[in-house]
Design an enzyme around this catalytic site. Structure first.
Site, PDB file in Angstrom:
ATOM      1  N   TYR A   1      -2.440  17.672  -1.484  1.00 33.96           N
ATOM      2  CA  TYR A   1      -3.821  18.071  -1.752  1.00 33.96           C
ATOM      3  C   TYR A   1      -3.937  19.598  -1.708  1.00 33.96           C
ATOM      4  O   TYR A   1      -4.626  20.198  -2.525  1.00 33.96           O
ATOM      5  CB  TYR A   1      -4.769  17.442  -0.721  1.00 33.96           C
ATOM      6  CG  TYR A   1      -4.845  15.948  -0.837  1.00 33.96           C
ATOM      7  CD1 TYR A   1      -5.681  15.341  -1.776  1.00 33.96           C
ATOM      8  CD2 TYR A   1      -4.081  15.122  -0.018  1.00 33.96           C
ATOM      9  CE1 TYR A   1      -5.749  13.961  -1.893  1.00 33.96           C
ATOM     10  CE2 TYR A   1      -4.153  13.741  -0.122  1.00 33.96           C
ATOM     11  CZ  TYR A   1      -4.976  13.167  -1.059  1.00 33.96           C
ATOM     12  OH  TYR A   1      -5.045  11.806  -1.163  1.00 33.96           O
TER      13      TYR A   1
ATOM     14  N   ASN B   1     -12.405  10.320  -9.154  1.00 32.80           N
ATOM     15  CA  ASN B   1     -11.679  10.167 -10.414  1.00 32.80           C
ATOM     16  C   ASN B   1     -12.060   8.827 -11.046  1.00 32.80           C
ATOM     17  O   ASN B   1     -11.710   7.773 -10.518  1.00 32.80           O
ATOM     18  CB  ASN B   1     -10.165  10.213 -10.152  1.00 32.80           C
ATOM     19  CG  ASN B   1      -9.333  10.012 -11.405  1.00 32.80           C
ATOM     20  OD1 ASN B   1      -9.852   9.910 -12.508  1.00 32.80           O
ATOM     21  ND2 ASN B   1      -8.029   9.952 -11.222  1.00 32.80           N
TER      22      ASN B   1
ATOM     23  N   CYS C   1      -3.999  10.330  -9.998  1.00 28.89           N
ATOM     24  CA  CYS C   1      -4.277  10.828  -8.649  1.00 28.89           C
ATOM     25  C   CYS C   1      -3.377  10.181  -7.602  1.00 28.89           C
ATOM     26  O   CYS C   1      -3.294  10.679  -6.474  1.00 28.89           O
ATOM     27  CB  CYS C   1      -5.757  10.668  -8.304  1.00 28.89           C
ATOM     28  SG  CYS C   1      -6.391   9.008  -8.471  1.00 28.89           S
ATOM     29  N   HIS C   2      -2.668   9.118  -7.968  1.00 27.07           N
ATOM     30  CA  HIS C   2      -1.706   8.525  -7.031  1.00 27.07           C
ATOM     31  C   HIS C   2      -0.528   9.471  -6.773  1.00 27.07           C
ATOM     32  O   HIS C   2       0.216   9.273  -5.812  1.00 27.07           O
ATOM     33  CB  HIS C   2      -1.206   7.165  -7.546  1.00 27.07           C
ATOM     34  CG  HIS C   2      -0.465   7.243  -8.834  1.00 27.07           C
ATOM     35  ND1 HIS C   2      -1.105   7.293 -10.064  1.00 27.07           N
ATOM     36  CD2 HIS C   2       0.867   7.293  -9.094  1.00 27.07           C
ATOM     37  CE1 HIS C   2      -0.193   7.358 -11.014  1.00 27.07           C
ATOM     38  NE2 HIS C   2       1.008   7.363 -10.453  1.00 27.07           N
TER      39      HIS C   2
ATOM     40  N   GLU D   1       7.506   4.920 -10.592  1.00 26.43           N
ATOM     41  CA  GLU D   1       7.752   6.164 -11.323  1.00 26.43           C
ATOM     42  C   GLU D   1       9.006   6.895 -10.828  1.00 26.43           C
ATOM     43  O   GLU D   1       9.395   7.905 -11.377  1.00 26.43           O
ATOM     44  CB  GLU D   1       6.554   7.105 -11.172  1.00 26.43           C
ATOM     45  CG  GLU D   1       5.323   6.580 -11.863  1.00 26.43           C
ATOM     46  CD  GLU D   1       4.152   7.535 -11.760  1.00 26.43           C
ATOM     47  OE1 GLU D   1       4.255   8.614 -11.102  1.00 26.43           O
ATOM     48  OE2 GLU D   1       3.097   7.234 -12.334  1.00 26.43           O
TER      49      GLU D   1
END
Length: 163
Positions: A101, A124, A132-133, A160
């Site tokens: 963040y 979001n 945003c993850h 990912e």
């Protein structure tokens, strides 16, 4: 604003759109009313069901799950300029990478605004499409995720290949 429910390997995902682009995304079996309420809260509009784009949107979500970034239009018009700036910086985080963040706050020129960045990410309206993850706490822990909590966030990051 119109919406449909798409079937994905993550389960059902609701997608709403306006003439400006995708406006709201949320997951959840049997959560249609909650999705509609979230759209109203985030955008001030009540979405109407229209399944005419379901196949197209399912293909887009499938491609995203396979690693193709979504670079199409999103409608962030109800958000503040700060929120839009944070979400633009978040959208630029490459697949398989994470930022804190604080790093995201620094990227938008507000290095002391990590909490405000967290608030912008909580607002979001299109998680997944604006990933945003990929934002974690400074100690490396996962943190929260508006589209299913920390466990879904952990699953997406593992999918990912994020470290």
């Amino acid at each position: 604003m119109e919406y449909t429910c798409c079937e994905t390997r993550l389960g059902p995902i609701y997608v709403a759109w306006t003439a400006q682009g995708i406006a709201c995304v949320a997951a959840g079996e049997g959560e249609e009313e909650a999705f509609r309420a979230r759209c109203r809260a985030l955008t001030g509009q009540s979405p109407v069901r229209n399944d005419g784009r379901r196949a197209e949107l399912e293909r887009m979500l499938q491609r995203w799950l396979e690693g193709e970034p979504y670079d199409g239009p999103v409608d962030l018009s109800p958000l503040s300029p700060f929120d839009r700036e944070v979400l633009a910086a978040c959208r630029a985080i490459p697949r398989g990478e994470v930022r804190t963040y604080g790093e995201l706050a620094a990227a938008v020129g507000r290095p002391r605004a990590a909490r405000a960045v967290g608030g912008a990410l909580r607002r979001n309206p299109v998680p997944l499409l604006i990933p945003c993850h990929r934002v974690v706490r400074s100690d490396g822990t996962i943190g929260q995720y508006s589209m299913g909590g920390p466990e879904v966030k952990r699953q997406l990051l593992a999918m990912e290949g994020a470290r």
